[in-house]
Design a protein around this motif. Structure first.
Motif, mmCIF file in Angstrom:
data_model
loop_
_atom_site.group_PDB
_atom_site.id
_atom_site.type_symbol
_atom_site.label_atom_id
_atom_site.label_comp_id
_atom_site.label_asym_id
_atom_site.label_seq_id
_atom_site.Cartn_x
_atom_site.Cartn_y
_atom_site.Cartn_z
ATOM 1 N N VAL A 136 18.941 66.760 1.867
ATOM 2 C CA VAL A 136 18.596 67.678 0.781
ATOM 3 C C VAL A 136 17.672 66.978 -0.209
ATOM 4 C CG1 VAL A 136 19.519 69.011 -1.169
ATOM 5 C CG2 VAL A 136 20.622 69.138 1.071
ATOM 6 N N VAL A 137 17.954 65.737 -0.546
ATOM 7 C CA VAL A 137 17.081 64.988 -1.455
ATOM 8 C C VAL A 137 15.677 64.863 -0.863
ATOM 9 C CG1 VAL A 137 16.657 62.699 -2.458
ATOM 10 C CG2 VAL A 137 18.921 63.746 -2.645
ATOM 11 N N ALA A 138 15.584 64.642 0.440
ATOM 12 C CA ALA A 138 14.286 64.462 1.098
ATOM 13 C C ALA A 138 13.513 65.761 1.268
ATOM 14 C CB ALA A 138 14.502 63.820 2.474
ATOM 15 N N SER A 139 14.125 66.885 0.971
ATOM 16 C CA SER A 139 13.586 68.182 1.338
ATOM 17 C C SER A 139 12.391 68.690 0.552
ATOM 18 C CB SER A 139 14.695 69.235 1.239
ATOM 19 O OG SER A 139 15.026 69.465 -0.133
ATOM 20 N N THR A 140 12.176 68.197 -0.645
ATOM 21 C CA THR A 140 11.197 68.848 -1.511
ATOM 22 C C THR A 140 10.190 67.862 -2.089
ATOM 23 O OG1 THR A 140 12.965 70.396 -2.108
ATOM 24 C CG2 THR A 140 10.940 70.490 -3.413
ATOM 25 N N PRO A 141 8.966 67.878 -1.558
ATOM 26 C CA PRO A 141 7.914 67.041 -2.153
ATOM 27 C C PRO A 141 7.640 67.471 -3.597
ATOM 28 C CG PRO A 141 7.227 67.967 -0.034
ATOM 29 C CD PRO A 141 8.510 68.640 -0.410
ATOM 30 N N VAL A 142 7.097 66.570 -4.373
ATOM 31 C CA VAL A 142 6.857 66.821 -5.797
ATOM 32 C C VAL A 142 6.028 68.083 -6.019
ATOM 33 C CG1 VAL A 142 5.755 65.927 -7.888
ATOM 34 C CG2 VAL A 142 7.147 64.418 -6.494
ATOM 35 N N ALA A 143 4.948 68.242 -5.278
ATOM 36 C CA ALA A 143 4.074 69.404 -5.491
ATOM 37 C C ALA A 143 4.827 70.720 -5.293
ATOM 38 C CB ALA A 143 2.869 69.330 -4.558
ATOM 39 N N ARG A 144 5.680 70.800 -4.282
ATOM 40 C CA ARG A 144 6.461 72.021 -4.047
ATOM 41 C C ARG A 144 7.479 72.236 -5.167
ATOM 42 N NH1 ARG A 144 9.885 71.982 0.992
ATOM 43 N NH2 ARG A 144 7.920 71.359 1.934
ATOM 44 N N PHE A 145 8.097 71.157 -5.641
ATOM 45 C CA PHE A 145 9.080 71.268 -6.724
ATOM 46 C C PHE A 145 8.400 71.781 -7.993
ATOM 47 C CE2 PHE A 145 11.854 69.378 -10.046
ATOM 48 C CZ PHE A 145 13.033 70.012 -9.688
ATOM 49 N N ILE A 146 7.228 71.252 -8.305
ATOM 50 C CA ILE A 146 6.476 71.709 -9.480
ATOM 51 C C ILE A 146 6.108 73.185 -9.327
ATOM 52 C CG2 ILE A 146 4.288 71.480 -10.739
ATOM 53 C CD1 ILE A 146 4.466 68.440 -10.153
ATOM 54 N N ALA A 147 5.640 73.569 -8.155
ATOM 55 C CA ALA A 147 5.259 74.970 -7.922
ATOM 56 C C ALA A 147 6.445 75.900 -8.114
ATOM 57 C CB ALA A 147 4.675 75.114 -6.517
ATOM 58 N N ARG A 148 7.618 75.512 -7.636
ATOM 59 C CA ARG A 148 8.826 76.345 -7.818
ATOM 60 C C ARG A 148 9.195 76.453 -9.287
ATOM 61 N NH1 ARG A 148 11.574 74.032 -2.919
ATOM 62 N NH2 ARG A 148 11.037 75.525 -1.316
ATOM 63 N N ALA A 149 9.103 75.349 -10.001
ATOM 64 C CA ALA A 149 9.420 75.363 -11.436
ATOM 65 C C ALA A 149 8.455 76.266 -12.195
ATOM 66 C CB ALA A 149 9.393 73.951 -11.999
#
Length: 148
Positions: free
Chosen positions: A129-142
């Motif tokens: 789960v920790v490995a699942s989300t690259p920074v760019a995708r996390f920022i886009a979701r936020a």
């Protein structure tokens, strides 16, 4: 118990009794090994935090770095905060299924997975789960969540 005075993750861990330090250190090791590039480990709010640096994403709703994950030794339990699972229903299902498959009980609030012993966590599931989300995708979701 949260050590709000610790300036570094190492100092935070050093302030814990040996058995609690060993358990939280193991979870930290798993998080660090699986953490996608671009997140930073810091102390924030008395927690060991894994966040998006403000240099990468300065426009946040509260002026603070985006929190991806965090670790804490609370008074009666440990906690790993997995914002990536809270933000992404697919990752939440992955976490829930992983706990079921491992025969472990998931004690979770919104993003907080509580555990009393290291044996309560399926570490391979936490790592995935920790490995699942690259920074760019996390920022886009936020950003998408803020626009709603």
């Amino acid at each position: 118990m949260v050590n709000r005075k610790a300036a570094t993750p190492a100092a935070y861990l050093a302030g814990l009794p040996d058995e609690r330090r060993a358990a939280l250190s193991k979870v930290r090791e798993v998080v660090r090994r699986h953490l996608p590039a671009g997140y930073r480990e810091v102390m924030n709010g008395g927690l060991i935090c894994y966040e998006v640096p403000l240099e990468r994403q300065p426009d946040t709703y509260n002026g603070q770095p985006l929190l991806y994950a965090a670790l804490a030794a609370q008074k009666n339990y440990f906690a790993i905060y997995l914002t990536c699972a809270y933000q992404d229903p697919a990752q939440l299902r992955r976490l829930q299924a992983g706990f079921r498959k491992a025969g472990k009980k998931l004690d979770m609030g919104k993003s907080c997975v509580r555990f009393r012993t290291l044996e309560d966590l399926p570490l391979e599931v936490i790592g995935a789960v920790v490995a699942s989300t690259p920074v760019a995708r996390f920022i886009a979701r936020a950003e998408a969540a803020r626009k709603r």
